[in-house]
Design an enzyme around this catalytic site. Structure first.
Site, PDB file in Angstrom:
ATOM      1  CD  GLU A   1     102.149  93.802 106.376  1.00  0.00           C
ATOM      2  OE1 GLU A   1     102.145  94.622 105.432  1.00  0.00           O
ATOM      3  OE2 GLU A   1     101.129  93.429 106.961  1.00  0.00           O
TER       4      GLU A   1
ATOM      5  CG  HIS B   1     100.686  96.883 108.381  1.00  0.00           C
ATOM      6  ND1 HIS B   1      99.832  96.196 107.540  1.00  0.00           N
ATOM      7  CD2 HIS B   1      99.913  97.760 109.066  1.00  0.00           C
ATOM      8  CE1 HIS B   1      98.607  96.635 107.717  1.00  0.00           C
ATOM      9  NE2 HIS B   1      98.626  97.584 108.630  1.00  0.00           N
TER      10      HIS B   1
ATOM     11  CG  HIS C   1     100.192  96.002 102.706  1.00  0.00           C
ATOM     12  ND1 HIS C   1      99.834  96.190 104.015  1.00  0.00           N
ATOM     13  CD2 HIS C   1      99.838  97.143 102.050  1.00  0.00           C
ATOM     14  CE1 HIS C   1      99.263  97.392 104.151  1.00  0.00           C
ATOM     15  NE2 HIS C   1      99.253  97.986 102.966  1.00  0.00           N
TER      16      HIS C   1
ATOM     17  CD  GLU D   1      98.577  91.954 101.507  1.00  0.00           C
ATOM     18  OE1 GLU D   1      99.631  91.647 102.104  1.00  0.00           O
ATOM     19  OE2 GLU D   1      97.642  92.585 102.038  1.00  0.00           O
TER      20      GLU D   1
END
Length: 1120
Positions: A822, A819, A916, A1001
């Site tokens: 990010e 992504h 991420h 994350e």
């Protein structure tokens, strides 16, 4: 204990004791005495008192024994008397008002036996009887909670009846008025009734204004809130909103709310008024010709049912239709409570146990996968002749514009060699931020206005004429670029510190030293090499400019950046300022100052206006509109081949005034909430600060909040949902430098060219003991190469034992940046790569323990073109892992193929982790996959043998939670959700069979636990997290391997003791003074006594980038 009695007609006596059992005899007595008026009254008195003092449990018992039905039947019986007994009706409705809310079927029962109409008739006949009116209204309020009842009551004229009861300000019967308004509000939740009440909107506004004007002591806030509640329900429909606007409701509520602001107790009125005004604010479309991306990339193959086909098959303008649907959800009130993830009641959890079991067969034949053998040369390498493969994309001769001085001679730059010689020695140690000789804030806080003095102040005054972007190669105009900025604008900045470094070398020296020598501050950053990398980067807009921050580089601030404490009422204040646009339209400038839709000249010179730019790698800003003198609305560009995903921003601002309170509003955000509501700040990079010796991104901005606005999202852009709106992220900013050039970003930018530069510099750090190979996995849709790295330790010799040990090392597969928005994932990956390529004993042990296969950027095209989530295919690549297309999703297709090849040769990775960033949670945490934990969250019935599962998937997160201060085990989840079944984590777990398959994350905001609690996260902490992930893998190696590592065996105890936080520090004072140590990153060095120089060397190597792990130092064996 008191006792009450009642006499039955058949002579029996029933005694009711004041306990939970007392309500049963009372109900039986009522049933037996339907003709005895006095007995009924006596028992109703008893029930009223019992239920008043008994609370909810006693009422529940009464309901469960059928008491509600008896009371409703009694209402019917009493209504047949001529005339009905007022006292009986009064007591019956008083008891019903208490019982009704506890009986879920109360409304249905009342409608079926006819009690509903009895109450309505009683109400109509007793409008002046306030004593009886009050309990009847209370019962009607309960009746109205049932939608069918509410509609029926509306048909019977109850809505109009309510408007006969409520009225202007009066000190009399305030309790009755309060109940009437609550009853009316309950009725108006029905849209049918709301339509009947539309004509009464001016009356409600008049009544509210009258109560506001006369209730100066604020004793009747509940009445005023009740009126607003009625208006709120009426304005849920389009006709109600129109009637509200026509009755000048915006001005009335705005003025009354403004007058209420100084009184904190009136906040409920202000919040409800704000909600109504936001809802009634006329819906507008975004100020764009189309919400499709301003850039378009033609795909060679467009799937018929894919999102791109749907997007471009729509007629022009269809995607921008303003939706005035009545389904418009209520605008949320100011929410000061941060949302948390809860799995309870999560409908997205996978309930099909067959989809939770690993696939037993491979989906592709091995012959098809054999072509990927070339990416695993290390598994067959005999090391007789060792060759390092380090490939690069072909060079481009595009004209690249970089910051330099207008009067300086142009300089020809050549690319650093990709093989062999490197521009800097390979012995450059990892960056120690405490040794950087840069200007620090005197008080350790974020005062960035101080500039260090320098002797060349006179020359500096001559240089303060502004910088102009000039072509590096000095060629003539190409593609409209030319040697001068094509927008005819300058970016004036100060050249602080330039004269101090001049000497007598003349203009050539000046040209070389104009930019801060960030190579001294950042060993892995080289501005000249970065420009060469940009030349080979392909972008859809064909960017020809380089942003200052990417060229200069970033050094993490030396001061802490705390999570911003939210000022109470800031969101409300911002909303009121937006509402002023409708009330005072003459104050609005509405002047476009930047517009990418005007390709020929996006920068519009506004004189007194700010100047904007986003035409550089990873930039994203589509349009800027000056609303007021110091306020700007900003519109972000959609992801290419898409009409949504607005979140990432990165743009340049210049032409600011010092000390002016600027406000920036990004008006087309899509997510319903954001960490900007919970302390996160935007990032700013000042060129003035960079030239003054502080090249860094800093958290900045005040009055930050995130809320729903009046710009409507079409149902096409909102995934078929109607009545959706965009959200505004707003922040205020005061600039400290005149003629500065500042950049703002959603998070710390990390471009594709930066990655290529870092990989070049990392290759220069390679030692003879390090095995490093870089392959090009594939080419992206945009023509950029996707790098694949292999890192491990060289075998000690070419003996069969050593070669066998080398080939049989377990694999760890890491990926990142699927992504583009990010960017924190890339900073974590940078920390991992630097640790792996480091010269510390821990890094060497890690290389000897594993073979690392790393795809550091899965979506180069999205990163380059400033997308937030998609690639050029217009799709989220992390939802394509189940069935990736080699034409549309090449990086995912080939990465999955690598893993499928490893599974086919029985070498599936021990660990797979995809890095991420998370926009709505704090801390760093992991998502994993567990059959058991998923089943536990659902109602699936499964036997114990079906749920057999090794708990090893929890080991790595547990290790990280013990050693990494930013990591939170409490935030981790191992539940598989339906919406995540096509993600890398789930597919690798299910199809490749990797038990330890994770998504890691990292927060975009900061931490709310541990050492970094209350601090916003920075690049230092993100890179540290990447390094700590590596150290955690060492601990995992010891737990998963029966064999000890051959070399540096004592370091397995080292990384184990990294997690001990209570050991004594036994550093001798002389050594402590010698080291200049502070209790930061220190390691327990066990084993044989070592010479002091050896210990000092080991300490220096382990001090990797401020690895802030709470550890202990044991140097008791070090000789004095």
């Amino acid at each position: 204990m008191r006792r009450f009695g009642g006499v039955c007609m058949n002579g029996c006596v029933s005694v009711c004791v004041c306990t939970y059992e007392c309500v049963c005899p009372c109900s039986r007595v009522i049933e037996c005495n339907t003709q005895d008026l006095q007995t009924i009254l006596n028992i109703l008195y008893i029930l009223n008192e019992l239920l008043t003092v008994g609370g909810g449990r006693r009422i529940g018992v009464f309901v469960s024994k059928g008491g509600t039905g008896i009371l409703l039947q009694l209402v019917i019986s009493a209504s047949k008397e001529s005339p009905p007994s007022e006292e009986v009706m009064l007591q019956l409705h008083s008891v019903l008002a208490k019982v009704g809310p506890k009986d879920r079927k109360f409304g249905v029962k009342a409608r079926l036996n006819g009690a509903l109409n009895v109450t309505v008739n009683l109400l109509k006949q007793n409008l002046q009887n306030h004593k009886l009116l009050l309990p009847c209204l209370l019962v009607l309020q309960v009746y109205s909670s049932n939608t069918v009842n509410a509609v029926s009551l509306g048909k019977n004229g109850v809505v109009e009846l309510m408007f006969k009861i409520i009225g202007p300000y009066s000190k009399k019967n305030t309790s009755l008025l309060k109940v009437s308004l609550d009853t009316l509000g309950a009725l108006l939740k029905s849209k049918t009734n709301a339509r009947r009440a539309v004509v009464h909107v001016p009356v409600l506004l008049y009544i509210y204004h009258d109560w506001h004007r006369n209730d100066t002591c604020h004793r009747h806030i509940l009445i005023r809130k009740g009126i607003l509640g009625c208006l709120k329900n009426i304005t849920n429909i389009k006709l109600g909103r129109k009637a509200f606007i026509d009755a000048d409701g915006m001005r009335i509520l705005y003025n009354t709310s403004t007058e209420c602001l100084p009184v904190r107790t009136l906040d409920p009125l202000i919040n409800t008024s704000s909600l109504i005004m936001r809802k009634c604010f006329p819906k507008n479309r975004l100020p764009l010709p189309t919400i499709k991306s301003v850039f378009h990339h033609q795909l060679l193959r467009v799937p018929a049912g894919g999102p791109v086909a749907q997007l471009y098959n729509q007629p022009l303008g269809v995607d921008d239709v303003v939706d005035e649907s009545d389904d418009n959800e209520d605008a949320e009130a100011e929410n000061e409570v941060e949302e948390k993830d809860h799995h309870a009641g999560n409908d997205d959890i996978e309930t099909d146990i067959n989809k939770l079991r690993p696939k037993e067969t491979h989906s592709r034949p091995f012959e098809e996968l054999k072509i990927y053998e070339r990416f695993f040369m290390e598994l067959s390498e005999d090391f007789q002749v060792m060759q390092y493969i380090f490939l690069s994309a072909p060079k481009s001769h595009r004209q690249i514009i970089v910051p330099t001085a207008q009067a300086l001679p142009l300089k020809n730059h050549t690319a650093a060699p990709l093989q062999g010689e490197c521009p800097h020695p390979a012995t450059v140690p990892p960056l120690d931020l405490d040794t950087i000789n840069i200007t620090k804030d005197q008080d350790g806080c974020g005062d960035h206005t101080h500039s260090r003095p320098h002797p060349g102040a006179g020359l500096e005054q001559e240089l303060v004429q502004g910088l102009e972007r000039v072509a590096l190669d000095g060629a003539g105009p190409q593609g409209g670029g030319g040697g001068v900025n094509k927008h005819n604008r300058q970016s004036p900045i100060l050249a602080a510190g330039v004269a101090a470094r001049l000497g007598g070398e003349g203009e050539e020296m000046l040209a070389e030293e104009w930019v801060p020598d960030t190579a001294l501050l950042l060993p892995l950053h080289d501005p000249d090499l970065y420009v060469e990398m940009v030349k080979s980067t392909c972008s859809v807009p064909q960017f020809s400019e380089v942003a200052y921050p990417d060229y200069f580089g970033h050094v993490a601030p030396t001061f802490r950046e705390h999570i911003l404490e939210r000022v109470y009422g800031v969101q409300r204040t911002k909303i009121f300022q937006d509402i002023e646009r409708l009330i005072h339209p003459n104050d609005i400038l509405d002047k476009v100052v930047y517009d990418l839709d005007i390709q020929s000249c996006p920068v519009i010179d506004g004189g007194e206006s700010l100047k904007f730019n986003s035409q550089f790698e990873s930039g994203n800003l589509r349009k800027a509109v000056q609303v007021r003198k110091f306020e700007y609305d900003l519109v972000l560009n959609s992801d290419i081949n898409s009409n949504h995903y607005h979140q990432w921003f990165y743009f340049e601002v210049s032409g600011m005034r010092v000390g002016a309170p600027y406000r920036f509003n990004i008006i087309n955000c899509e997510k319903s909430n954001s960490q900007f509501n919970y302390g996160m700040q935007v990032l700013m990079y000042s060129v003035q600060e960079a030239i003054s010796g502080r090249p860094r991104w800093v958290r900045t901005g005040t009055d930050i909040c995130y809320y729903k606005n009046h710009f409507s999202r079409s149902s096409i852009a909102a995934g078929g949902q109607k009545g959706k709106s965009y959200y505004t992220m707003t922040f205020s900013m005061t600039f400290n430098h005149k003629d500065d050039v500042c950049y703002f970003a959603y998070h710390y930018p990390y471009t594709y060219s930066t990655l290529k530069m870092h990989l070049q510099k990392l290759e220069a750090l390679r030692t003879p003991q390090t095995y490093l190979r870089e392959d090009v996995l594939c080419e992206t849709l945009g023509g950029n190469s996707c790098p694949l790295l292999t890192i491990t330790a060289m075998p000690e010799s070419t003996s069969n034992d050593q070669i066998c040990q080398f080939r049989n090392r377990p694999l760890v597969f890491l990926s990142s940046r699927v992504h583009p928005g990010e960017t924190n994932a890339s900073w974590v990956m940078k920390g991992t790569l630097e640790f792996l390529m480091g010269s510390s004993p821990l890094a060497q042990s890690l290389r000897e323990a594993y073979i690392f296969k790393i795809v550091p950027m899965l979506n180069p095209d999205g990163v380059v073109n400033g997308n937030h989530r998609c690639s050029l295919s217009g799709e989220d690549l992390n939802r394509q892992w189940q069935n990736p297309s080699p034409e549309l999703h090449p990086t995912i297709y080939h990465t999955k193929s690598l893993l499928q090849y490893l599974a086919a040769i029985q070498r599936a990775p021990l660990v797979f982790c995809d890095y991420h960033g998370h926009s709505r949670k704090k801390n760093v945490f992991m998502y994993g996959c567990s059959l058991k934990e998923t089943v536990w969250e659902t109602n699936i019935s499964a036997t114990s043998c079906e749920l057999h599962e090794d708990l090893g998937y929890r080991t790595l997160p547990k290790i990280l939670s013990q050693m990494a201060p930013a990591f939170s085990m409490a935030s981790c989840s191992f539940v598989v959700e339906r919406s995540k079944e096509a993600t890398a984590r789930v597919v690798v777990w299910r199809e490749i069979g990797v038990q330890r398959s994770y998504t890691m994350e990292s927060t975009l905001c900061g931490c709310d636990q541990g050492k970094y609690k209350g601090l916003q996260i920075g690049t230092r902490e993100l890179e540290e997290m990447g390094a700590q992930f590596c150290v955690a893998l060492l601990r995992l190696k010891r737990q998963t391997s029966p064999l000890k590592l051959r070399n540096h065996a004592h370091l397995l105890d080292v990384e184990s003791d990294l997690m001990e936080t209570r050991c004594k520090i036994l550093i001798p004072k002389p050594l402590l003074c010698c080291l200049g140590c502070v209790p930061r990153v220190v390691v327990l060095l066990g084993g044989e006594p070592s010479p002091q120089s050896e210990v000092l060397s080991a300490l220096k190597q382990v001090f990797i980038k401020d690895l802030s792990v709470l550890c202990s130092v044991h140097l008791s064996h070090v000789p004095d």
